[in-house]
Design a protein around this motif. Structure first.
Motif, PDB file in Angstrom:
ATOM      1  N   LEU A 236       7.954  -3.306 -13.433  1.00  0.00           N
ATOM      2  CA  LEU A 236       6.890  -2.335 -13.650  1.00  0.00           C
ATOM      3  C   LEU A 236       5.981  -2.821 -14.767  1.00  0.00           C
ATOM      4  CD1 LEU A 236       8.941   0.986 -13.408  1.00  0.00           C
ATOM      5  CD2 LEU A 236       7.619  -0.160 -11.608  1.00  0.00           C
ATOM      6  N   SER A 237       4.680  -2.740 -14.520  1.00  0.00           N
ATOM      7  CA  SER A 237       3.715  -3.342 -15.431  1.00  0.00           C
ATOM      8  C   SER A 237       2.730  -2.346 -16.015  1.00  0.00           C
ATOM      9  CB  SER A 237       2.924  -4.420 -14.678  1.00  0.00           C
ATOM     10  OG  SER A 237       2.214  -3.824 -13.595  1.00  0.00           O
ATOM     11  N   GLY A 238       2.730  -1.130 -15.497  1.00  0.00           N
ATOM     12  CA  GLY A 238       1.708  -0.155 -15.864  1.00  0.00           C
ATOM     13  C   GLY A 238       0.682   0.015 -14.775  1.00  0.00           C
ATOM     14  N   SER A 239       0.616  -0.926 -13.840  1.00  0.00           N
ATOM     15  CA  SER A 239      -0.288  -0.810 -12.699  1.00  0.00           C
ATOM     16  C   SER A 239       0.479  -0.654 -11.391  1.00  0.00           C
ATOM     17  CB  SER A 239      -1.211  -2.034 -12.614  1.00  0.00           C
ATOM     18  OG  SER A 239      -0.459  -3.226 -12.504  1.00  0.00           O
ATOM     19  N   ILE A 240       1.809  -0.593 -11.474  1.00  0.00           N
ATOM     20  CA  ILE A 240       2.668  -0.435 -10.297  1.00  0.00           C
ATOM     21  C   ILE A 240       3.267   0.967 -10.316  1.00  0.00           C
ATOM     22  CG2 ILE A 240       4.774  -1.229  -9.150  1.00  0.00           C
ATOM     23  CD1 ILE A 240       4.258  -3.997 -10.335  1.00  0.00           C
ATOM     24  N   LEU A 241       3.238   1.654  -9.178  1.00  0.00           N
ATOM     25  CA  LEU A 241       3.844   2.973  -9.094  1.00  0.00           C
ATOM     26  C   LEU A 241       5.360   2.849  -9.216  1.00  0.00           C
ATOM     27  CD1 LEU A 241       3.198   6.030  -8.510  1.00  0.00           C
ATOM     28  CD2 LEU A 241       3.966   5.537  -6.178  1.00  0.00           C
ATOM     29  N   PRO A 242       5.987   3.579 -10.142  1.00  0.00           N
ATOM     30  CA  PRO A 242       7.448   3.531 -10.272  1.00  0.00           C
ATOM     31  C   PRO A 242       8.114   4.333  -9.157  1.00  0.00           C
ATOM     32  CG  PRO A 242       6.522   5.060 -11.881  1.00  0.00           C
ATOM     33  CD  PRO A 242       5.353   4.428 -11.169  1.00  0.00           C
TER      34      PRO A 242
ATOM     35  N   ILE B 172      10.580   6.059  -6.538  1.00  0.00           N
ATOM     36  CA  ILE B 172      11.916   6.643  -6.665  1.00  0.00           C
ATOM     37  C   ILE B 172      12.886   5.961  -5.710  1.00  0.00           C
ATOM     38  CG2 ILE B 172      13.236   8.792  -6.338  1.00  0.00           C
ATOM     39  CD1 ILE B 172      10.570  10.167  -7.412  1.00  0.00           C
ATOM     40  N   THR B 173      12.409   5.553  -4.538  1.00  0.00           N
ATOM     41  CA  THR B 173      13.263   4.778  -3.639  1.00  0.00           C
ATOM     42  C   THR B 173      13.574   3.426  -4.263  1.00  0.00           C
ATOM     43  OG1 THR B 173      12.239   5.884  -1.746  1.00  0.00           O
ATOM     44  CG2 THR B 173      13.525   3.904  -1.296  1.00  0.00           C
ATOM     45  N   ARG B 174      12.582   2.809  -4.884  1.00  0.00           N
ATOM     46  CA  ARG B 174      12.790   1.545  -5.605  1.00  0.00           C
ATOM     47  C   ARG B 174      13.871   1.705  -6.663  1.00  0.00           C
ATOM     48  NH1 ARG B 174      11.279  -0.272 -10.572  1.00  0.00           N
ATOM     49  NH2 ARG B 174      10.676  -2.479 -10.849  1.00  0.00           N
ATOM     50  N   ASP B 175      13.757   2.747  -7.477  1.00  0.00           N
ATOM     51  CA  ASP B 175      14.734   2.993  -8.524  1.00  0.00           C
ATOM     52  C   ASP B 175      16.124   3.247  -7.931  1.00  0.00           C
ATOM     53  OD1 ASP B 175      15.290   3.696 -11.463  1.00  0.00           O
ATOM     54  OD2 ASP B 175      15.968   5.511 -10.440  1.00  0.00           O
ATOM     55  N   SER B 176      16.168   3.950  -6.809  1.00  0.00           N
ATOM     56  CA  SER B 176      17.451   4.235  -6.159  1.00  0.00           C
ATOM     57  C   SER B 176      18.119   2.952  -5.677  1.00  0.00           C
ATOM     58  CB  SER B 176      17.237   5.194  -4.973  1.00  0.00           C
ATOM     59  OG  SER B 176      16.658   6.412  -5.398  1.00  0.00           O
ATOM     60  N   ILE B 177      17.324   2.033  -5.134  1.00  0.00           N
ATOM     61  CA  ILE B 177      17.867   0.756  -4.678  1.00  0.00           C
ATOM     62  C   ILE B 177      18.407  -0.049  -5.854  1.00  0.00           C
ATOM     63  CG2 ILE B 177      17.204  -1.500  -3.727  1.00  0.00           C
ATOM     64  CD1 ILE B 177      15.347   0.077  -1.807  1.00  0.00           C
ATOM     65  N   LEU B 178      17.678  -0.060  -6.968  1.00  0.00           N
ATOM     66  CA  LEU B 178      18.136  -0.807  -8.141  1.00  0.00           C
ATOM     67  C   LEU B 178      19.458  -0.257  -8.679  1.00  0.00           C
ATOM     68  CD1 LEU B 178      14.754  -1.314 -10.046  1.00  0.00           C
ATOM     69  CD2 LEU B 178      16.094  -3.067  -8.852  1.00  0.00           C
ATOM     70  N   LYS B 179      19.687   1.040  -8.512  1.00  0.00           N
ATOM     71  CA  LYS B 179      20.944   1.639  -8.957  1.00  0.00           C
ATOM     72  C   LYS B 179      22.049   1.513  -7.914  1.00  0.00           C
ATOM     73  CE  LYS B 179      19.119   5.110 -12.211  1.00  0.00           C
ATOM     74  NZ  LYS B 179      17.775   4.557 -12.379  1.00  0.00           N
ATOM     75  N   LEU B 180      21.683   1.633  -6.636  1.00  0.00           N
ATOM     76  CA  LEU B 180      22.668   1.615  -5.553  1.00  0.00           C
ATOM     77  C   LEU B 180      23.167   0.211  -5.242  1.00  0.00           C
ATOM     78  CD1 LEU B 180      24.160   3.030  -3.163  1.00  0.00           C
ATOM     79  CD2 LEU B 180      22.048   2.700  -1.824  1.00  0.00           C
ATOM     80  N   ALA B 181      22.260  -0.764  -5.186  1.00  0.00           N
ATOM     81  CA  ALA B 181      22.608  -2.109  -4.722  1.00  0.00           C
ATOM     82  C   ALA B 181      23.773  -2.743  -5.484  1.00  0.00           C
ATOM     83  CB  ALA B 181      21.376  -3.014  -4.762  1.00  0.00           C
TER      84      ALA B 181
ATOM     85  N   GLY C 131       0.776  -1.228   0.000  1.00  0.00           N
ATOM     86  CA  GLY C 131       0.000   0.000   0.000  1.00  0.00           C
ATOM     87  C   GLY C 131       0.808   1.278   0.000  1.00  0.00           C
ATOM     88  N   ALA C 132       1.849   1.342   0.812  1.00  0.00           N
ATOM     89  CA  ALA C 132       2.642   2.570   0.931  1.00  0.00           C
ATOM     90  C   ALA C 132       4.039   2.422   0.354  1.00  0.00           C
ATOM     91  CB  ALA C 132       2.742   2.971   2.411  1.00  0.00           C
ATOM     92  N   MET C 133       4.340   1.298  -0.298  1.00  0.00           N
ATOM     93  CA  MET C 133       5.721   1.033  -0.706  1.00  0.00           C
ATOM     94  C   MET C 133       5.748   0.075  -1.888  1.00  0.00           C
ATOM     95  SD  MET C 133       7.282   0.129   3.065  1.00  0.00           S
ATOM     96  CE  MET C 133       5.997  -1.112   3.340  1.00  0.00           C
ATOM     97  N   ASN C 134       6.880   0.029  -2.561  1.00  0.00           N
ATOM     98  CA  ASN C 134       7.202  -1.091  -3.446  1.00  0.00           C
ATOM     99  C   ASN C 134       7.749  -2.228  -2.582  1.00  0.00           C
ATOM    100  OD1 ASN C 134       8.104   1.494  -5.506  1.00  0.00           O
ATOM    101  ND2 ASN C 134       6.723  -0.053  -6.296  1.00  0.00           N
ATOM    102  N   ILE C 135       7.881  -3.414  -3.153  1.00  0.00           N
ATOM    103  CA  ILE C 135       8.302  -4.588  -2.387  1.00  0.00           C
ATOM    104  C   ILE C 135       9.512  -5.243  -3.038  1.00  0.00           C
ATOM    105  CG2 ILE C 135       6.741  -6.173  -3.620  1.00  0.00           C
ATOM    106  CD1 ILE C 135       7.249  -6.291   0.179  1.00  0.00           C
TER     107      ILE C 135
END
Length: 357
Positions: free
Chosen positions: A250-256, A258-267, A232-236
């Motif tokens: 991302l499917s079009g029904s999932i909010l993209p 920015i923290t999610r994107d940051s993790i994908l770049k940082l990890a 509800g309040a986060m990506n998983i």
């Protein structure tokens, strides 16, 4: 277009209180501007925080033409203010506007308005560990009409307020209920836009599972009810074998997020493998039971990273990492918040520093 600033007298201004909670205390000033078809954006001003006046027939109240964003400002060791990836928020704001048939906002002007607002209200940025100033840009449709159709008039405003930890329990695992009956969004709908209706649609299930002791709802796709989407309040994210971080594509029904994107770049810079996949909920639960999934965590602006220790599907609980916080989630949390507060090097140039005069 210039911004007219109408500040409170210095003697009437407040400052960040010692005690506050997320989303309930607000700073002295707000930014606002109006849009009219044929005229464009106008009336840009920063003025004392105030109530909005809307006609009872305002389009936002009847057809939910509304979008918003969420980002944070952080007090750094120099006493200045750090903004984290504001450009990404402004771009997502405009993507949401386009999807909801609303006018886009000039990104540089959006940033200038936010910067001026924070400079004026810098005393509201808290300095307690783990705290920040939450920033909520919003746009609403204001045309007086009951006929179904896009509004001709809009108000864009930004409000801010001090925020502590989103989850009162701190960096401890939360429990998540996987929705087996209700759905949040569908591909082709507005799930990827940050609009209030998505959150309103989640409230019924969220309130119901809270009575059962669960903190959040994990949503599945609306077509098959089989593929994991977001909380509800986060990506998983799920961690496999203590090293591979897997999150739903991302499917079009999932909010993209920015923290999610940051993790994908940082990890990957921290030695982790990352993958975006279509995740079958039954397979993931089997992987939890077998021990392949060693951690699970949510990620979002408000919570940053929140470990998940228990998931419930169809009445059965699945325990992750003995319901304990995991090393991967904590490592990512420390690195990401370190970048945000300026205590860790920022190799991505994500942070914009605002000097405090």
């Amino acid at each position: 277009m210039s911004i007219v600033i109408k500040p409170l007298d210095v003697a009437k201004r407040g400052a960040c209180p010692q005690e506050f909670s997320f989303g309930s205390t607000f700073s002295d000033h707000m930014f606002s501007q109006d849009f009219a078809q044929g005229k464009g954006w106008h009336n840009a001003e920063i003025s004392p925080y105030h109530a909005l006046t809307l006609d009872p027939s305002a389009a936002v109240l009847h057809y939910s033409q509304e979008i918003f964003e969420g980002l944070k400002a952080y007090r750094n060791a120099n006493g200045n203010i750090n903004l984290f990836r504001p450009d990404a928020n402004f771009k997502r704001f405009n993507r949401s506007a386009k999807r909801m048939v609303m006018p886009e906002v000039d990104e540089q002007f959006h940033f200038d308005a936010l910067k001026s607002l924070i400079e004026l209200d810098h005393a509201w940025v808290p300095d307690q560990a783990g705290s920040s100033l939450y920033i909520r840009p919003t746009m609403i449709a204001t045309s007086s009409k009951l006929g179904l159709g896009a509004s001709a008039n809009y108000t864009h405003f930004i409000i801010t307020g001090p925020a502590g930890a989103y989850f009162q329990g701190g960096f401890n695992p939360i429990s998540v209920f996987i929705a087996d009956k209700y759905r949040r969004a569908v591909v082709g709908g507005v799930g990827e836009a940050k609009t209030g209706g998505n959150y309103a649609a989640s409230l019924y299930a969220s309130e119901e599972v809270a009575k059962l002791g669960y903190s959040q709802v994990l949503w599945l796709d609306a077509i098959e009810g089989r593929f994991i989407e977001e909380v509800g309040a986060m990506n998983i994210c799920f961690v496999y074998d203590n090293n591979k971080i897997v999150t739903p594509a991302l499917s079009g029904s999932i909010l993209p997020g920015i923290t999610r994107d940051s993790i994908l770049k940082l990890a990957p810079t921290l030695g982790y493998e990352v993958s975006e996949q279509r995740l079958d909920v039954n397979q993931v639960m089997a992987d939890i039971e077998s021990g392949k999934v060693t951690e699970c965590f949510g990620c979002g602006t408000a919570a940053v990273i929140s470990p998940v220790g228990k998931l419930c599907l169809m009445g059965k609980d699945y325990i992750v990492n003995n319901n304990q916080s995991g090393a991967v989630a904590k490592h990512l949390y420390d690195q990401l918040t370190g970048i945000q507060y300026g205590t860790v090097a920022d190799p991505f140039d994500w942070v914009v520093e605002i000097p405090v005069k």
